[in-house]
Design an enzyme around this catalytic site. Sequence first.
Site: not given
Lengths: 368, 368
Positions: B186, B242, B249
């Site tokens: 991440e 965002r 993902h």
Amino acid sequence: MRTVQVELGDRSYPIYIGPSLLPETGSYLEKHGLTKKSTHLIVTDEQVAARHLDTLKQSLESQGYTAVVSIVKSGETSKSLAVYEEVMTTAIQGGLDRSSAVLALGGGVVGDLAGFVAATYMRGVKFVQIPTTILAHDSSVGGKVAVNHRLAKNMIGAFHQPELVLYDMDTLQTLPAREVSAGLAEMVKHGLIRDAEFAGWCRDHASELLSLDREALAYGLERGCSIKANVVSADEREGGLRAILNLGHTIGHAIEAVGGYGEFLHGEAISIGMAGSAMLAVKLGRDASIYPETVSMLKALKLPVVLPEHLPTDELIAAMKHDKKFTEGTMVFIVPDRIGEVSIVKDIPEALVREVIEELRRKEPEHV
Amino acid sequence: MRTVQVELGDRSYPIYIGPSLLPETGSYLEKHGLTKKSTHLIVTDEQVAARHLDTLKQSLESQGYTAVVSIVKSGETSKSLAVYEEVMTTAIQGGLDRSSAVLALGGGVVGDLAGFVAATYMRGVKFVQIPTTILAHDSSVGGKVAVNHRLAKNMIGAFHQPELVLYDMDTLQTLPAREVSAGLAEMVKHGLIRDAEFAGWCRDHASELLSLDREALAYGLERGCSIKANVVSADEREGGLRAILNLGHTIGHAIEAVGGYGEFLHGEAISIGMAGSAMLAVKLGRDASIYPETVSMLKALKLPVVLPEHLPTDELIAAMKHDKKFTEGTMVFIVPDRIGEVSIVKDIPEALVREVIEELRRKEPEHV
């Protein structure tokens, strides 16, 4: 048609109140910009589905909307995490996405459950309320949604405002008498907390309201929704003022929790609770007329005001301590100052609450 | 100590990053105005509890705070509605009220679960994050909280910002190597989406990061949190921008769902996903260097970039269609334009996604 606008900044929304709205649902969704590319979800219960689901589905289809349906059992027991998970499963299997909406067709139980699904499916999707009970005029304003935990009511929930509320008066015409009265409990509550004149109007028009006279009902719903909308606009997330809407709810929720969620309708429980709050007010030194006046209004609407024998005081007190209004170790009550005005009173001694509960259990006083 | 401020209007909050913070938790809670009159809830998992729970409890007690504790099993399986209900039960039985806070002591799983409890207990109470993994630097910024549905990951959740995040570097020193790498996935992702220089820094300092060098780690966490905070400040509820945080993902979540939530660590799954997105970028005509560069960065951090044989393509595709990024019938991917910059691309043909998945399964290309 009457429209009540709930003012909440960019979360403002209208409540449409009138006849023949359900068959126009598709048009209203279009007017409010809901996409036709995504699948939507209708949540309803068995009783309401039998009466109104086909009308709703046809209305959606005729405007090119697609929807999957989740039909839950009628009654408060459907406000559980288990049922919530089932509805979520239907939503996922139906392929709902972030542009989808959840439509609640039914009373307060369906609205609360469907609203919590809408608040939390993919971290929040659109929500449309189509109330089919009088009681739901209360829950359709203000965005409180929740399910029950086995230990306490409405303990798991969120604030999630709908896009619009479609209140079709026609759907109220088949309500059983007991549910009519229970719904009117929240209506008169709005008068008791903020509008003495409206509380008096409810009593004076009790027979029209109980017989579901459309004119009286439309006015009562509009007025009830407006009062609640004003309170909610001033305090969306219950920082302070909004708590006044909980008049009768501290005792009422305890009655529901101890009686089991099936025994009392919500409106019946809070009616007894409002009688209790009025009695508490008198014990705290407010005018002695508050209690008999409150009780007479509730009785005019054929609502119960006496606590049944079989609910033990200790269990009721314990349930109150699980109540969300029990904060930082003190007992909080909404107490009438006079008809049409209430205060939020903290630090109510437990002994006084016990006294009220015991007295509420006796036959109603002679002077009422 | 380093502080990253997440700017979200009246929901703004600080992330404190430094050594020896956990024993000071009580003081930080006091500084941030948490009441000592109400009971709070600590949510943690078995592994973390064994190492850090006593320190936290002592710190709270020493400042006059009381808390009940809910210890869940370690691992993604605790992000279920069943465990959520158990934690709710602890909260109710512990007497948490509206002034209480939920403290998440642990990694991303504990943070997501505890955060969803905080978001929905009594319609929302305060939330404090005390991350104990590198991966959690990601989930501790931005207020996304959720549990999994058996059909799809993070399907049930909310946006709920913490009051503060306490990132004690000391708690990271006992992390297993595999979790260190997964957490760094991440971190480098934040470079890949918004800051090519930082992505390069992660690769160049891979050995310090992997050996948990405190200086390198503190800088990496601060930079990673800052990048994410900037994105979240601009788009709190994922209206648009965002979504770029979801690089890797779409495929990553599918790998987790199909593999079962136990097989892959989240960071490992999104590492393979980021390799896939880079491959997709090249297939969509972006510079051919994007794929090998991305893969080399991930490999430097000892992350997997090849899809295991045993995950069937059809199941992965089906899982992607349950993904929250699948909106209004089109497949959405976050696609690198170059290292340090990405676009949100809608309408990716399913056939192309299948092609990427098949290629990702082969041994890594020679030129990497």
